[in-house]
Scaffold this active site. Structure first.
Site, PDB file in Angstrom:
ATOM      1  N   ARG A 135       1.076  -0.762   0.044  1.00  0.00           N
ATOM      2  CA  ARG A 135      -0.476  -0.377   0.060  1.00  0.00           C
ATOM      3  C   ARG A 135       1.032   0.802  -0.121  1.00  0.00           C
ATOM      4  NH1 ARG A 135      -2.130  -3.868   3.915  1.00  0.00           N
ATOM      5  NH2 ARG A 135      -4.400  -4.164   3.052  1.00  0.00           N
ATOM      6  N   LYS A 160      -2.589  -2.400   8.098  1.00  0.00           N
ATOM      7  CA  LYS A 160      -3.702  -2.157   8.056  1.00  0.00           C
ATOM      8  C   LYS A 160      -4.108  -3.463   9.073  1.00  0.00           C
ATOM      9  CE  LYS A 160      -8.309  -1.155   5.732  1.00  0.00           C
ATOM     10  NZ  LYS A 160      -8.439  -1.336   4.368  1.00  0.00           N
ATOM     11  N   HIS A 266      -2.628   3.189  -6.213  1.00  0.00           N
ATOM     12  CA  HIS A 266      -2.949   1.205  -5.273  1.00  0.00           C
ATOM     13  C   HIS A 266      -2.873   0.741  -6.574  1.00  0.00           C
ATOM     14  CE1 HIS A 266      -4.147  -0.042  -1.771  1.00  0.00           C
ATOM     15  NE2 HIS A 266      -5.238  -0.788  -2.124  1.00  0.00           N
ATOM     16  N   ARG A 269      -0.630  -1.856  -6.606  1.00  0.00           N
ATOM     17  CA  ARG A 269      -0.334  -2.623  -5.800  1.00  0.00           C
ATOM     18  C   ARG A 269      -1.654  -3.704  -6.839  1.00  0.00           C
ATOM     19  NH1 ARG A 269      -1.056  -4.835  -0.083  1.00  0.00           N
ATOM     20  NH2 ARG A 269      -3.292  -5.177   0.452  1.00  0.00           N
ATOM     21  N   HIS A 292      -5.121  -9.522   3.102  1.00  0.00           N
ATOM     22  CA  HIS A 292      -5.765  -9.145   3.711  1.00  0.00           C
ATOM     23  C   HIS A 292      -6.249 -10.155   4.876  1.00  0.00           C
ATOM     24  CE1 HIS A 292      -6.632  -8.048  -1.178  1.00  0.00           C
ATOM     25  NE2 HIS A 292      -5.800  -6.672  -0.268  1.00  0.00           N
ATOM     26  N   TYR A 301      -9.724 -10.221  -7.715  1.00  0.00           N
ATOM     27  CA  TYR A 301      -8.966  -9.997  -8.319  1.00  0.00           C
ATOM     28  C   TYR A 301      -9.119 -11.403  -9.491  1.00  0.00           C
ATOM     29  CZ  TYR A 301      -6.511  -6.646  -5.760  1.00  0.00           C
ATOM     30  OH  TYR A 301      -6.162  -5.797  -5.093  1.00  0.00           O
TER      31      TYR A 301
END
Length: 318
Positions: A135, A160, A266, A269, A292, A301
């Site tokens: 990120r 995150k 982003h 990424r 994630h 994706y």
């Protein structure tokens, strides 16, 4: 609203070691909430007023679900953690709609073309966005000690969800990273000679190891060109490069190409994840590299891959 209440919010956020970015966001949302209710003090408001504001954000402002959720978190933090007042369940809250947009993905050629038109810190940073799936904020906050050349990995600290993880270190970037660390070493030595060189550390570490804040390993990998004053501590230090610096560099590089896609930090990424799945890596591996929490987030994706190269033949081509 009395500034004393905002100060209490700041103190509680810092006590919990939240990031300065979170602090600014929470203060903004609390201020907007109070202004929406014509400067009524939060002590005189409660669940109904909170619901009214959040529903207004969803119905009138059409904000994204993530935006509404951030506003909710900020206001709940104010009432629960600062004012010690429970708001209860928001059963009748109008939830902002989740976005169903598929992420923009660059081809390998497009990604390399953009990176090739960049230089300096910005080029290396974008190499890591694409080559490691970082990120933007994770890349900006990298410190010298987070580069593990022996195990070919990058350490992402306090990502995150306040979680640590490792991701792949691109072979292409190893020499550039070694040169970057040497630059930081020279700059840090200069700062120390000028009476600076200190860096902000997590609170527990700064108390346990008071001299650690001047260690080379804790210096930012991509430092700014000037010394600035930390808004929290008042300490003069060399902070990391800003998001606007990276955004501007990417924009200028894209403008030199014929790529018409909307490209941001982003996007690289997204491209990292999509290309790994295209290469046959399993989705759990990609999930871990991206950091994630839920594999459902990574699953988006697979939809990008399915939509690319459709097996359906257009009638105009038959």
């Amino acid at each position: 609203m009395a500034s004393q209440l905002l100060q209490r919010v700041r103190e509680e956020i810092r006590r919990r070691n939240y990031s300065y970015r979170t602090e600014k966001a929470y203060i903004r949302w609390i201020t907007r909430f109070v202004k929406f209710h014509k400067l009524t003090h939060p002590e005189k408001m409660g669940k109904e007023e909170v619901m009214e504001y959040l529903n207004w954000l969803a119905n009138e402002r059409n904000v994204a679900a993530s935006t509404q959720n951030q506003a909710l978190c900020a206001i709940v933090f104010l009432y629960k953690q600062v004012m010690e007042k429970k708001l209860g369940q928001f059963d009748n809250l109008t939830r902002a709609k989740e976005s169903n947009h598929l992420p923009v993905v660059l081809s390998r050629y497009e990604a390399r073309k953009i990176i090739g038109l960049m230089n300096g810190d910005a080029q290396l940073m974008v190499e890591l966005l694409y080559g490691s799936g970082l990120r933007q904020s994770e890349c900006l906050r990298l410190r010298v000690k987070d580069i593990d050349f022996e195990f070919n990995q990058l350490w992402i600290r306090n990502g995150k969800g306040n979680k640590d993880r490792t991701t792949v270190l691109p072979q292409k970037s190893k020499q550039k990273l070694k040169e970057q660390i040497e630059k930081v070493k020279v700059l840090h030595k200069k700062d120390l000679n000028n009476g600076y060189g200190s860096i902000i550390l997590p609170k527990a570490l700064s108390k346990k190891y008071p001299k650690l804040n001047k260690a080379l390993g804790w210096q930012y990998l991509f430092p700014t060109n000037k010394i600035s004053t930390d808004p929290r501590s008042g300490l003069k230090q060399r902070y990391h490069r800003s998001s606007s610096y990276l955004h501007k560099a990417i924009k200028e590089a894209v403008q030199k190409t014929d790529i018409l896609k909307k490209v941001s930090s982003h996007t690289f990424r997204h491209s990292f994840a999509t290309h790994l799945l295209n290469d046959g890596y399993d989705i759990r591996t990609v999930q871990e590299l991206l950091g994630h929490k839920d594999v459902k987030t990574t699953m988006v994706y697979t939809h990008v891959i399915k939509n690319k190269g459709s097996v359906v033949q257009s009638p105009i081509d038959s």
